[in-house]
Design a protein around this motif. Structure first.
Motif, mmCIF file in Angstrom:
data_model
loop_
_atom_site.group_PDB
_atom_site.id
_atom_site.type_symbol
_atom_site.label_atom_id
_atom_site.label_comp_id
_atom_site.label_asym_id
_atom_site.label_seq_id
_atom_site.Cartn_x
_atom_site.Cartn_y
_atom_site.Cartn_z
ATOM 1 N N PHE A 79 -5.545 -26.602 -6.755
ATOM 2 C CA PHE A 79 -6.819 -25.822 -6.353
ATOM 3 C C PHE A 79 -6.488 -24.354 -6.708
ATOM 4 N N MET A 80 -5.238 -23.779 -5.888
ATOM 5 C CA MET A 80 -4.761 -22.276 -6.043
ATOM 6 C C MET A 80 -4.423 -21.938 -7.612
ATOM 7 N N ASP A 81 -3.734 -22.959 -8.078
ATOM 8 C CA ASP A 81 -3.369 -22.566 -9.538
ATOM 9 C C ASP A 81 -4.432 -22.612 -10.572
ATOM 10 N N ASP A 82 -5.767 -23.358 -10.183
ATOM 11 C CA ASP A 82 -6.814 -23.572 -10.969
ATOM 12 C C ASP A 82 -7.615 -22.231 -10.932
ATOM 13 N N VAL A 83 -7.627 -21.747 -9.520
ATOM 14 C CA VAL A 83 -8.540 -20.516 -9.224
ATOM 15 C C VAL A 83 -7.603 -19.229 -10.066
ATOM 16 N N ARG A 84 -6.419 -19.386 -10.044
ATOM 17 C CA ARG A 84 -5.674 -18.254 -10.830
ATOM 18 C C ARG A 84 -5.816 -18.330 -12.066
ATOM 19 N N GLN A 85 -5.803 -19.424 -12.732
ATOM 20 C CA GLN A 85 -5.995 -19.672 -14.134
ATOM 21 C C GLN A 85 -7.124 -19.212 -14.667
ATOM 22 N N THR A 86 -8.445 -19.254 -13.935
ATOM 23 C CA THR A 86 -9.687 -18.922 -14.495
ATOM 24 C C THR A 86 -9.561 -17.540 -14.635
ATOM 25 N N GLY A 87 -8.826 -16.783 -14.126
ATOM 26 C CA GLY A 87 -8.705 -15.443 -14.337
ATOM 27 C C GLY A 87 -9.801 -14.326 -13.733
ATOM 28 N N SER A 88 -10.716 -14.881 -13.141
ATOM 29 C CA SER A 88 -11.925 -14.445 -13.012
ATOM 30 C C SER A 88 -11.990 -14.256 -11.417
ATOM 31 N N ALA A 89 -12.065 -12.864 -11.117
ATOM 32 C CA ALA A 89 -12.391 -12.555 -9.481
ATOM 33 C C ALA A 89 -13.632 -12.942 -9.014
ATOM 34 N N THR A 90 -14.613 -12.885 -10.176
ATOM 35 C CA THR A 90 -16.202 -13.506 -9.752
ATOM 36 C C THR A 90 -15.973 -15.112 -9.491
ATOM 37 N N MET A 91 -15.330 -15.859 -10.160
ATOM 38 C CA MET A 91 -15.069 -17.149 -9.800
ATOM 39 C C MET A 91 -14.224 -17.402 -8.820
#
Length: 89
Positions: free
Chosen positions: A12-24
């Protein structure tokens, strides 16, 4: 009302980082905060692309163009992944 413990998987943490979006990331945080109070608010995953990867009984919530995949067990909510909604079948 009791709040459930939120557990974040490495995926989950990797997926959030990979979006590259602070908004996401902010959207995901708000959803996790909601899940701490209402852990069954998402729908049970029906898609084979999700249940095959994360097992039966996982739940999903829409998080922008992703699905937040999680499991509710006991007093904990486990955030498993941010799964791209476009590849769900």
């Amino acid at each position: 009302m009791p709040r459930h413990k939120i557990e974040l998987s490495d995926r989950f943490m990797d997926d959030v980082r990979q979006t590259g979006s602070a908004t996401m990331a902010q959207h995901a945080r708000r959803l996790l905060d909601d899940l701490a109070a209402f852990p069954d608010m998402g729908r049970v995953a029906q898609s084979p692309s999700i249940t095959g990867r994360f097992d039966e009984g996982v739940r999903t919530l829409v998080c922008g163009s992703y699905l937040l995949v999680y499991r509710h067990e006991g007093d904990a909510v486990q955030a498993l992944a941010l799964y791209p909604a476009r590849i769900v079948r």
